[in-house]
Write a protein that holds these residues in place. Structure first.
Motif, PDB file in Angstrom:
ATOM      1  N   ARG A   1       0.827  -1.210   0.000  1.00  0.00           N
ATOM      2  CA  ARG A   1       0.000   0.000   0.000  1.00  0.00           C
ATOM      3  C   ARG A   1       0.861   1.259   0.000  1.00  0.00           C
ATOM      4  NH1 ARG A   1      -3.106  -0.344   5.302  1.00  0.00           N
ATOM      5  NH2 ARG A   1      -0.969  -0.863   5.884  1.00  0.00           N
ATOM      6  N   PHE A   2       2.136   1.093   0.380  1.00  0.00           N
ATOM      7  CA  PHE A   2       3.011   2.253   0.460  1.00  0.00           C
ATOM      8  C   PHE A   2       4.035   2.224  -0.665  1.00  0.00           C
ATOM      9  CE2 PHE A   2       1.458   1.472   4.732  1.00  0.00           C
ATOM     10  CZ  PHE A   2       0.968   2.728   5.062  1.00  0.00           C
ATOM     11  N   ARG A   3       4.161   3.350  -1.348  1.00  0.00           N
ATOM     12  CA  ARG A   3       5.152   3.431  -2.422  1.00  0.00           C
ATOM     13  C   ARG A   3       6.176   4.506  -2.097  1.00  0.00           C
ATOM     14  NH1 ARG A   3       1.776   4.486  -7.548  1.00  0.00           N
ATOM     15  NH2 ARG A   3       3.804   4.444  -8.582  1.00  0.00           N
ATOM     16  N   TYR A   4       7.349   4.330  -2.644  1.00  0.00           N
ATOM     17  CA  TYR A   4       8.432   5.265  -2.350  1.00  0.00           C
ATOM     18  C   TYR A   4       9.035   5.783  -3.651  1.00  0.00           C
ATOM     19  CZ  TYR A   4      13.080   6.889  -1.087  1.00  0.00           C
ATOM     20  OH  TYR A   4      14.211   7.638  -0.961  1.00  0.00           O
ATOM     21  N   ILE A   5       9.190   7.102  -3.742  1.00  0.00           N
ATOM     22  CA  ILE A   5       9.895   7.696  -4.880  1.00  0.00           C
ATOM     23  C   ILE A   5      10.971   8.601  -4.286  1.00  0.00           C
ATOM     24  CG2 ILE A   5       9.713   9.290  -6.825  1.00  0.00           C
ATOM     25  CD1 ILE A   5       6.783   8.485  -7.041  1.00  0.00           C
ATOM     26  N   GLY A   6      12.209   8.350  -4.633  1.00  0.00           N
ATOM     27  CA  GLY A   6      13.293   9.188  -4.097  1.00  0.00           C
ATOM     28  C   GLY A   6      13.817  10.121  -5.174  1.00  0.00           C
ATOM     29  N   LEU A   7      13.743  11.413  -4.946  1.00  0.00           N
ATOM     30  CA  LEU A   7      14.323  12.361  -5.903  1.00  0.00           C
ATOM     31  C   LEU A   7      15.837  12.431  -5.659  1.00  0.00           C
ATOM     32  CD1 LEU A   7      11.674  15.259  -5.940  1.00  0.00           C
ATOM     33  CD2 LEU A   7      11.767  13.164  -7.288  1.00  0.00           C
ATOM     34  N   SER A   8      16.568  12.827  -6.706  1.00  0.00           N
ATOM     35  CA  SER A   8      18.033  12.758  -6.634  1.00  0.00           C
ATOM     36  C   SER A   8      18.639  13.851  -5.763  1.00  0.00           C
ATOM     37  CB  SER A   8      18.603  12.851  -8.044  1.00  0.00           C
ATOM     38  OG  SER A   8      18.192  14.081  -8.614  1.00  0.00           O
ATOM     39  N   ARG A   9      17.869  14.896  -5.487  1.00  0.00           N
ATOM     40  CA  ARG A   9      18.313  15.959  -4.584  1.00  0.00           C
ATOM     41  C   ARG A   9      17.075  16.713  -4.120  1.00  0.00           C
ATOM     42  NH1 ARG A   9      17.719  20.852  -7.120  1.00  0.00           N
ATOM     43  NH2 ARG A   9      17.910  20.879  -9.386  1.00  0.00           N
ATOM     44  N   ASN A  10      17.272  17.778  -3.358  1.00  0.00           N
ATOM     45  CA  ASN A  10      16.134  18.572  -2.915  1.00  0.00           C
ATOM     46  C   ASN A  10      15.659  19.484  -4.051  1.00  0.00           C
ATOM     47  OD1 ASN A  10      15.467  21.471  -1.190  1.00  0.00           O
ATOM     48  ND2 ASN A  10      14.319  19.628  -0.761  1.00  0.00           N
ATOM     49  N   PHE A  11      14.478  19.173  -4.600  1.00  0.00           N
ATOM     50  CA  PHE A  11      13.939  19.973  -5.691  1.00  0.00           C
ATOM     51  C   PHE A  11      12.885  20.965  -5.200  1.00  0.00           C
ATOM     52  CE2 PHE A  11      15.741  16.560  -8.190  1.00  0.00           C
ATOM     53  CZ  PHE A  11      16.188  17.201  -9.335  1.00  0.00           C
ATOM     54  N   GLY A  12      12.480  20.811  -3.963  1.00  0.00           N
ATOM     55  CA  GLY A  12      11.458  21.719  -3.430  1.00  0.00           C
ATOM     56  C   GLY A  12      10.086  21.057  -3.405  1.00  0.00           C
ATOM     57  N   HIS A  13       9.298  21.550  -2.460  1.00  0.00           N
ATOM     58  CA  HIS A  13       7.967  21.026  -2.162  1.00  0.00           C
ATOM     59  C   HIS A  13       7.076  20.858  -3.402  1.00  0.00           C
ATOM     60  CE1 HIS A  13       3.956  22.066   0.016  1.00  0.00           C
ATOM     61  NE2 HIS A  13       4.101  20.770  -0.074  1.00  0.00           N
ATOM     62  N   GLN A  14       7.004  21.923  -4.239  1.00  0.00           N
ATOM     63  CA  GLN A  14       6.081  21.892  -5.378  1.00  0.00           C
ATOM     64  C   GLN A  14       6.478  20.837  -6.414  1.00  0.00           C
ATOM     65  OE1 GLN A  14       3.195  24.172  -5.603  1.00  0.00           O
ATOM     66  NE2 GLN A  14       3.755  24.038  -3.465  1.00  0.00           N
ATOM     67  N   VAL A  15       7.777  20.676  -6.621  1.00  0.00           N
ATOM     68  CA  VAL A  15       8.241  19.666  -7.570  1.00  0.00           C
ATOM     69  C   VAL A  15       8.019  18.265  -6.980  1.00  0.00           C
ATOM     70  CG1 VAL A  15      10.240  18.800  -8.825  1.00  0.00           C
ATOM     71  CG2 VAL A  15       9.884  21.253  -8.604  1.00  0.00           C
ATOM     72  N   ALA A  16       8.238  18.135  -5.679  1.00  0.00           N
ATOM     73  CA  ALA A  16       8.020  16.836  -5.042  1.00  0.00           C
ATOM     74  C   ALA A  16       6.559  16.401  -5.191  1.00  0.00           C
ATOM     75  CB  ALA A  16       8.418  16.905  -3.563  1.00  0.00           C
ATOM     76  N   ILE A  17       5.658  17.349  -4.972  1.00  0.00           N
ATOM     77  CA  ILE A  17       4.228  17.051  -5.151  1.00  0.00           C
ATOM     78  C   ILE A  17       3.963  16.581  -6.583  1.00  0.00           C
ATOM     79  CG2 ILE A  17       1.964  18.118  -5.337  1.00  0.00           C
ATOM     80  CD1 ILE A  17       2.663  19.992  -3.180  1.00  0.00           C
ATOM     81  N   THR A  18       4.558  17.301  -7.533  1.00  0.00           N
ATOM     82  CA  THR A  18       4.354  16.970  -8.941  1.00  0.00           C
ATOM     83  C   THR A  18       4.836  15.551  -9.240  1.00  0.00           C
ATOM     84  OG1 THR A  18       4.724  19.288  -9.466  1.00  0.00           O
ATOM     85  CG2 THR A  18       4.801  17.754 -11.295  1.00  0.00           C
ATOM     86  N   ALA A  19       6.012  15.211  -8.712  1.00  0.00           N
ATOM     87  CA  ALA A  19       6.552  13.872  -8.953  1.00  0.00           C
ATOM     88  C   ALA A  19       5.619  12.809  -8.390  1.00  0.00           C
ATOM     89  CB  ALA A  19       7.933  13.753  -8.313  1.00  0.00           C
ATOM     90  N   GLY A  20       5.078  13.072  -7.210  1.00  0.00           N
ATOM     91  CA  GLY A  20       4.169  12.100  -6.582  1.00  0.00           C
ATOM     92  C   GLY A  20       2.882  11.956  -7.363  1.00  0.00           C
ATOM     93  N   MET A  21       2.329  13.078  -7.822  1.00  0.00           N
ATOM     94  CA  MET A  21       1.073  13.012  -8.561  1.00  0.00           C
ATOM     95  C   MET A  21       1.273  12.293  -9.890  1.00  0.00           C
ATOM     96  SD  MET A  21      -1.059  16.466  -7.688  1.00  0.00           S
ATOM     97  CE  MET A  21       0.008  17.619  -8.442  1.00  0.00           C
ATOM     98  N   ASP A  22       2.433  12.536 -10.516  1.00  0.00           N
ATOM     99  CA  ASP A  22       2.727  11.866 -11.789  1.00  0.00           C
ATOM    100  C   ASP A  22       2.669  10.345 -11.645  1.00  0.00           C
ATOM    101  OD1 ASP A  22       2.959  13.996 -13.363  1.00  0.00           O
ATOM    102  OD2 ASP A  22       5.132  13.897 -13.673  1.00  0.00           O
ATOM    103  N   ALA A  23       3.063   9.862 -10.469  1.00  0.00           N
ATOM    104  CA  ALA A  23       3.128   8.415 -10.272  1.00  0.00           C
ATOM    105  C   ALA A  23       1.814   7.831  -9.759  1.00  0.00           C
ATOM    106  CB  ALA A  23       4.249   8.095  -9.289  1.00  0.00           C
TER     107      ALA A  23
END
Ligand code: UDP
Ligand code: MG
Length: 333
Positions: free
Chosen positions: A67-89
């Motif tokens: 039920r839990f998924r993990y996406i690790g970004l390669s560095r700190n891209f900021g809150h708004q980009v992190a949200i975008t990455a999560g929604m994309d998935a």
């Protein structure tokens, strides 16, 4: 488990940046929430380049519980980009964005879902109060939201963060907006669709400290105002108009003084040249501003419009490819 077989109904996207202090309580509350939701749900953690133990904890969790998924970004891209990455998935039919620190109470998610089931495509959570935040943060946030919702051209609601639910079709439309400086709540306001709100009292952070220092708040506000308000762009036009009246009066006075009063030789011509030159500079700046604004808008490569629904009688057979979202792509040229 359930998530493997049936299509996912709900995706909960949670950006995480150095949140190890809050993870134990977050995971407990999420577990309860997922169990209460009617329908298969997933929680997607987006690690935004944390340097603490958050990625280790979340990766281990994702390995043992589907039920839990993990996406690790390669560095700190900021809150708004992190949200975008999560929604994309996200795979769900409804996608919910929520902070990791439990300032957005997970219980409110059920209210968001209830509104979605009534037929709304976007349900945002509006803060009635904010607990445990510094007076500075409360005051700047108050001002920020009031100014933005007044100055924005797409009606960004006040006191609304990224805590919200969006329907799958809103996400599909959002994914057609490739812009770089992402201000997600503005983008969703721009998209339209049927929007409504639920209200809640924003709680204190459950643990840890804010990950939004002043520098990040400033660049966030800049993204909001530069992207969603024309006021800054029109500054030189507004100044030109405002100064026009003053400049005309000063010019008249200079001429009057030259004719009827004793003035130092050269003063009048100097004044008149300064006035004429400043005025033309302001006018040219505002013309350039308008062009730059249009170029800026085109570089965002947004679709011209978003189609919500198409209805036609079953007799009118048309190939599906020319349908819906693809139509307006031609408009960008
Ligand atoms: N966050 C992030 N990247 C950042 C800053 C924050 O992913 O660069 C996450 C953070 O972990 C939290 C959410 O964004 O889940 C909101 O941040 P925070 O609670 O620190 O902001 P505040 O509530 O103080 O405005
Ligand atoms: Mg917070």
């Amino acid at each position: 488990m359930a998530a493997d077989s049936k299509p996912i109904s709900y995706s909960i996207v949670i950006p995480v940046f150095n949140e190890e202090a809050v993870l134990p309580v977050l995971l407990r509350r999420l577990d309860l929430l997922l169990a209460r939701l009617h329908g298969p749900a997933e929680a997607i953690f987006v690690d935004d380049g944390s340097s603490d133990s958050s990625p280790v904890v979340l990766q281990a969790l994702a390995k043992r519980d589907p039920r839990f998924r993990y996406i690790g970004l390669s560095r700190n891209f900021g809150h708004q980009v992190a949200i975008t990455a999560g929604m994309d998935a996200a795979q769900g039919k409804a996608i919910i964005v929520m902070d990791a620190d439990l300032q957005d109470p997970p219980e409110v998610v059920e209210q968001l879902i209830a509104k979605w089931k009534e037929g709304y495509d976007v349900v945002y959570a509006r803060r009635l109060s904010r607990a445990g935040e510094s007076r500075f943060k409360r005051a700047t946030a108050h001002l920020f939201y009031r100014m933005l919702s007044r100055m924005s051209s797409v009606g960004i609601p006040a006191d609304v963060g990224d805590f919200r639910l969006i329907d799958r079709k809103v996400l599909d439309a959002l994914r057609q907006m490739p812009e770089q400086d992402r201000f997600v709540r503005g983008m969703i306001a721009w998209l339209g669709f049927r929007q409504t709100e639920v209200t809640f009292h924003r709680l204190e952070r459950a643990a840890g400290e804010t990950k939004y220092p002043l520098s990040k708040m400033v660049s966030f506000a800049a993204d909001a105002f530069l992207g969603y308000s024309m006021t800054l762009l029109r500054f030189s036009s507004i100044a030109a108009l405002g100064l026009l009246v003053v400049l005309v009066f000063v010019a008249i006075y200079s001429l009057y003084a030259w004719l009827y009063l004793e003035v130092t030789p050269g003063w009048t011509s100097l004044m008149i040249s300064i006035i004429v030159a400043s005025f033309f500079q302001l006018i040219s700046l505002s013309i350039i501003g308008e062009y730059v604004g249009r170029i800026y808008l085109s570089t965002k490569s947004r679709p011209l419009f978003i189609v919500d629904a198409i209805k036609r009688s079953p007799q009118t057979e048309r190939p599906a490819a020319s349908d819906g979202f693809d139509l307006h792509r031609q408009g960008g040229g």
